[in-house]
Design a protein around this motif. Structure first.
Motif, PDB file in Angstrom:
ATOM      1  N   VAL A   1      10.451 -64.641  17.098  1.00 24.20           N
ATOM      2  CA  VAL A   1      10.049 -64.611  15.416  1.00 24.20           C
ATOM      3  C   VAL A   1      10.695 -65.002  14.681  1.00 24.20           C
ATOM      4  O   VAL A   1       9.927 -66.116  13.481  1.00 24.20           O
ATOM      5  N   GLU A   2      11.835 -65.398  14.500  1.00 28.02           N
ATOM      6  CA  GLU A   2      12.707 -66.377  13.274  1.00 28.02           C
ATOM      7  C   GLU A   2      12.230 -67.892  13.296  1.00 28.02           C
ATOM      8  O   GLU A   2      12.370 -68.577  11.925  1.00 28.02           O
TER       9      GLU A   2
ATOM     10  N   LYS B   1       9.292 -67.259  11.621  1.00 32.45           N
ATOM     11  CA  LYS B   1       9.451 -66.665   9.691  1.00 32.45           C
ATOM     12  C   LYS B   1       9.211 -67.428   8.865  1.00 32.45           C
ATOM     13  O   LYS B   1       8.902 -66.965   7.343  1.00 32.45           O
TER      14      LYS B   1
ATOM     15  N   ASN C   1       4.644 -69.694   6.005  1.00 33.85           N
ATOM     16  CA  ASN C   1       3.554 -69.046   5.145  1.00 33.85           C
ATOM     17  C   ASN C   1       2.476 -68.948   6.246  1.00 33.85           C
ATOM     18  O   ASN C   1       1.860 -68.325   6.706  1.00 33.85           O
TER      19      ASN C   1
ATOM     20  N   ALA D   1       6.358 -62.703  18.790  1.00 29.32           N
ATOM     21  CA  ALA D   1       6.404 -63.634  18.252  1.00 29.32           C
ATOM     22  C   ALA D   1       5.504 -63.797  17.210  1.00 29.32           C
ATOM     23  O   ALA D   1       5.723 -63.488  15.559  1.00 29.32           O
TER      24      ALA D   1
ATOM     25  N   ASP E   1       4.061 -60.601  15.795  1.00 29.07           N
ATOM     26  CA  ASP E   1       5.172 -59.593  14.957  1.00 29.07           C
ATOM     27  C   ASP E   1       5.520 -60.791  12.626  1.00 29.07           C
ATOM     28  O   ASP E   1       5.016 -60.375  12.168  1.00 29.07           O
ATOM     29  N   PHE E   2       5.446 -62.076  13.601  1.00 23.36           N
ATOM     30  CA  PHE E   2       4.653 -63.072  12.261  1.00 23.36           C
ATOM     31  C   PHE E   2       3.881 -62.431  11.200  1.00 23.36           C
ATOM     32  O   PHE E   2       3.524 -62.400  10.136  1.00 23.36           O
TER      33      PHE E   2
ATOM     34  N   GLN F   1       4.177 -59.720   9.196  1.00 21.51           N
ATOM     35  CA  GLN F   1       5.390 -59.388   8.800  1.00 21.51           C
ATOM     36  C   GLN F   1       4.556 -60.175   7.632  1.00 21.51           C
ATOM     37  O   GLN F   1       5.496 -60.713   6.709  1.00 21.51           O
TER      38      GLN F   1
ATOM     39  N   GLY G   1       3.135 -63.565   7.338  1.00 30.19           N
ATOM     40  CA  GLY G   1       2.620 -64.819   8.091  1.00 30.19           C
ATOM     41  C   GLY G   1       0.978 -65.105   8.715  1.00 30.19           C
ATOM     42  O   GLY G   1       0.339 -64.316   8.398  1.00 30.19           O
TER      43      GLY G   1
END
Lengths: 774, 122
Positions: free
Chosen positions: A507-508, A511, A514, A532, A535-536, A539, A541
């Motif tokens: 996911v880094e 991140k 947008n 990823a 999670d994006f 979180q 996204g």
């Protein structure tokens, strides 16, 4: 003059500013090529309905004339054994034994199971299969070849224990051939009354002569060509399980013991490849354990397939993780290729400040078109994320289709597409020579499905201007360039990253953004990619799924070679082949492959929609659905008159079609998802996808089954996250139509404009109660 | 066992040959100028007649060796060829230049009708 043609590949798919990328080029008919760095903007050369092909030439020191040459490709799987001290150079008596499951015994060409043999000079010794399909042991003294041959031909897809005992003192060579088929491990069962066994003894006229430089190979033998140099030929097709070599003359009783499952005695053992050793929960390496006295490092070339059912598989355990000892089969294919391993032609540095995007080195020789023009495609990432918007390039899906030849090999294609293929010179050229390998939609010559695909080889369909022949329109990379052109047309700042980057970095990698947009057909995804992106979104996204039939197959990139993607196709789903029983797990991770839906992660859970149908041939527009007028989402269709969306496009004139996805609460579509628009009225060439079918019945076709449609959906997530899905491959190709001013384009502008902004999304000011209203 | 072939004859092909022969009898019976014109007007039309639908089903499901392709020519036209086979380039079967894909599809359709009528096995 020879016909001029040029092909190439790069060592990376994504590269950052300041990094180097290496190119490998094979050229016929010229020793120079004109190179030009280009940024790829639009890939469809159709000028009637769209902007046509667009590229931008980029100034770079590497532009100009490159020295190029003919390069040769080593096709085929085999095992290389590192034997620097020549431990396997047996000049006297010897025995060899292995379990084999030949897949093309009557190939019409010699196949080597194992040995130390030079095909050009006739030196050494080897055990193999002769062109007619009979087990054979042969020796050569550098002048002549002598051999002993079995009396019974080998049957394909049947497990055998085979071997040879050779007494150098007497010259006696004895072949050993017994079937070890059980109720599960072979194509046919014990009821078939066939004479499998053969035990033949003869006295050879001379002994082997072993030159020091001849390598010991499993599934191939050394050959040489005056231009090419040394290479490996006499490639074997099928599985080999636990081969070994001794410097003793094994008796039939000793071989019988091994046939029954015994381990060969240590006395006289020179090498024993325990093909079932070293398996872990996380998969299997390409190194094969050699557990004899010398522990010789042994490695597969071009990705021999590991973890396949072995000679002793009994049908109970369906995965190599459960009973490794039953999965010692290594499968070899003479036409496999995962790395052309050419000499480097040129390396270039990506300049600082080069705009992130899709790029290529364009190479031209002679006429500079057709097979005399090559685009080696790569993606430039920014050194540091710069934009709010990212385009997620689906490399795994490009690889899955890389060099597919469905129009030529798959009878099923015309029934699926409903039209004859429209073929091009480059396809004809590469199909005729077949040196750049296959896609995961192909079968090897022996009929097995292809489960590895790599970018370390020319990929003729991962380039601009290429039109998929069975559909007649661009597909995958050149189709995705329609999205790229749309981003360019409207001047969005956008960073390009690939799914391999997300697979590596998690996911880094997402991140900083947008909003992340996918390609038109991101069908192949790994668990890391899914995690990823999930999670994006959770979180905060925003994900725009621009495709159809996405996030469908479970795949992995090889941790030992990131250029290679692995997939196994099985059980259900629209699939080009079916893995054999017991061979459903990825060797590179140990996880079950097949459909994500069958592992509890249907695409609907993240994307809101999932595969429902494919039909190609024609496309339709979307029609607005009641949800689209809801105050929380009405901003998506703002500025669009009427109810139709996407009544235009470069893929059959509509935004809904080719392959399409459906909203389905029963498969995990988030309950608050809103259907903005749906298509319908697809032709009867659009059929229900197979994973939807429990009982088959007449009428599962476009005009008769309401489920066959593309759903365009939207849902919100935590922290102002959201997902918008087009649910159709053709949607991306609708964007450039009508000068980028069609309704699909207008709608996407509304979504991207909202998604790239910080803070709450439009429609979020409404109360919870109102949001629940439908 | 002496009667055990190494490469067995696939008897399934016999059954298919019988099935296809019966299908061809029907298709020849319904073939007409009107049906050909129906296809020419729009090779992709959904609302086609049952005879045309069945004819196209038969054509689409032919073995690869009996199928055709359109080859994109440098000038932008299309010509009908055989489907390439491993190691074999496609063979041009008709020198006609078709100006667009749809007319080429109809050209393939006419070629397959010719093959259908020339089949000697029913």
């Amino acid at each position: 003059m020879a016909e001029q043609k040029i092909f190439g590949y790069a060592d990376q798919f994504t590269v950052k500013e300041g990094e180097r990328i290496r190119f490998y080029v094979n050229c016929d008919g010229s020793d120079t090529a004109e190179a030009q760095l280009v940024r790829l903007i639009h890939g469809d050369d159709n000028r009637e309905d769209g902007p046509g092909y667009i590229e931008e030439e980029i100034a770079h020191p590497a532009n100009g004339t490159w020295a190029v040459k003919k390069q040769f490709t080593q096709l085929g799987n085999f095992l290389e054994v590192a034997d620097p001290d020549n431990r396997l150079k047996l000049d006297g008596s010897l025995s060899m034994m292995a379990f084999i499951w030949p897949s093309m015994p009557q190939k019409g060409a010699r196949q080597t199971i194992m040995g130390r043999w030079d095909t050009r000079t006739n030196e050494g010794f080897a055990l193999g299969i002769n062109p007619e399909g009979y087990l054979q042991f042969w020796v050569g003294d550098g002048r002549e070849v002598d051999y002993v041959t079995s009396e019974m031909p080998l049957l394909k897809h049947v497990w055998y224990a085979v071997g040879v005992s050779y007494d150098a003192a007497s010259g006696t060579a004895t072949l050993y051939q017994e079937a070890v088929l059980n109720r599960y491990n072979s194509l046919i069962g014990p009821a078939v009354p066939y004479d499998y066994a053969s035990h033949v003894r003869t006295t050879l006229r001379f002994a082997q002569h072993n030159r020091a430089d001849i390598p010991f190979l499993i599934a191939g033998a050394r050959d040489n060509h005056v231009l090419r140099g040394d290479f490996v030929a006499d490639l074997y097709a099928g599985k080999i399980d636990r081969p070994f070599l001794t410097e003793t003359v094994m008796t039939r009783a000793q071989m019988d013991e091994v046939r029954k499952g015994g381990v060969p005695g240590r006395q006289g053992l020179v090498a024993y490849w325990d093909t079932a050793a070293g398996y872990s929960e996380a998969g299997i390496s390409h190194d094969v354990a050699e557990t004899g006295p010398w522990k010789l490092h042994t490695r597969g070339v071009n990705h021999p397939i590991r973890g396949m059912t072995g000679w002793n598989w009994n049908g109970k355990n369906d995965c190599f993780r459960l009973a490794p000892e039953e999965f010692g089969g290594i499968e070899f294919h003479p036409d496999a290729i995962t790395d052309c391993a050419w000499e480097e032609t040129r390396a270039i540095e990506i300049p600082q400040g080069l705009k992130s995007g899709a790029y290529a080195i364009r190479l031209r020789v002679g006429p500079g078109s057709g097979i005399a023009e090559e685009y080696i495609v790569f993606i430039v990432r920014p050194a540091q994320p710069k934009a709010k918007l990212a385009f997620l390039v689906p490399l795994a899906s490009y690889l899955a289709y890389g060099n597919e030849t469905l129009s030529f090999d798959a009878q099923i294609v015309q029934p699926m597409t409903g039209q004859p293929p429209i073929i091009s010179d480059v396809e004809i050229e590469t199909y005729e020579h077949r040196e750049y390998g296959l896609s995961t939609y192909n079968h090897f010559e022996d009929g097995a499905g292809v489960c590895f695909s790599s970018f370390k080889r020319p990929l003729i369909n991962m380039r601009p201007k290429f039109r998929n022949s069975w559909m007649g329109v661009p597909w995958q990379f050149p189709a995705d360039l329609s999205i790229v052109a749309w981003i360019e047309h409207f001047g969005y700042e956008c960073d390009f990253i690939s799914d391999l980057d997300v697979h590596r970095e998690g996911v880094e990698a997402l991140k900083p953004y947008n909003c992340v947009m996918t390609g038109t057909h991101p069908e192949y995804v790994s668990e890391k990619m899914l995690d990823a992106q999930e999670d994006f979104v959770a979180q905060g996204g925003r994900l725009i799924y621009m495709g159809g039939n996405g996030y469908y197959w479970c795949v992995n990139f090889d941790p030992e070679e990131n250029a290679v993607m692995e997939v196994r196709k099985l059980d259900s789903g629209m699939r080009a082949w079916a893995a054999k029983p017991g061979e459903h797990y990825l060797q590179t991770t140990g996880e079950k492959s097949g459909l994500w839906r069958n592992r509890g992660r249907a695409p609907q859970k993240l994307l809101g929609v999932g595969m429902i149908s494919e039909g190609f041939e024609t496309c339709e527009p979307f029609r607005r659905m009641p949800d689209s007028w809801h105050r929380t989402v009405s901003w998506i269709t703002e500025g669009i008159d009427g109810e139709l969306i996407g009544n235009e496009g470069l893929a059959y004139g509509g935004a809904a079609g080719v392959e399409i996805d459906r909203y389905d609460l029963s498969l995990g579509t988030p309950p608050h998802t809103k259907i903005i628009a749906s298509s319908g009225g697809h032709t009867d060439n659009y059929v229900l996808s197979t994973e939807e079918i429990l009982y088959a019945y007449a009428g599962m076709v476009g005009t008769l089954d309401y489920r066959i449609r593309a759903d365009m959906i939207y849902y919100t997530s935590w922290n102002h996250g959201a997902v918008f899905s087009s649910g159709s491959i053709a949607f991306g190709q609708a964007l450039p139509a009508k000068g980028f001013d069609g309704t699909a384009s207008k709608l996407l502008r509304n979504v991207v404009d909202a998604f790239v902004k910080d803070g709450p999304l439009p429609g979020q000011q409404w109360t919870l109660e109102e949001k629940q209203w439908r | 066992m002496d009667d055990m072939p190494i490469i067995p004859h696939d008897s399934d092909t016999d059954v298919r040959a019988y099935f296809d022969a019966k299908t061809r009898i029907y298709l020849r019976h319904v073939l007409s100028d009107a049906l050909i014109e129906e296809h020419r007007r729009n090779p992709h039309a959904q609302h086609r007649s049952e005879p045309l639908g069945r004819l196209l089903f038969y054509f689409k499901n032919l073995p690869i060796e009996e199928q055709y392709a359109l080859r994109r020519m440098p000038g932008g036209s299309y010509r009908i060829t055989t489907i390439p086979r491993p190691g074999q380039a496609p063979v041009e079967v008709d020198p006609t230049d078709y100006p667009d894909e749809l007319s080429g599809f109809h050209g393939v359709f006419l070629r397959k009708i010719k093959d259908l009528m020339e089949k000697s096995d029913g």
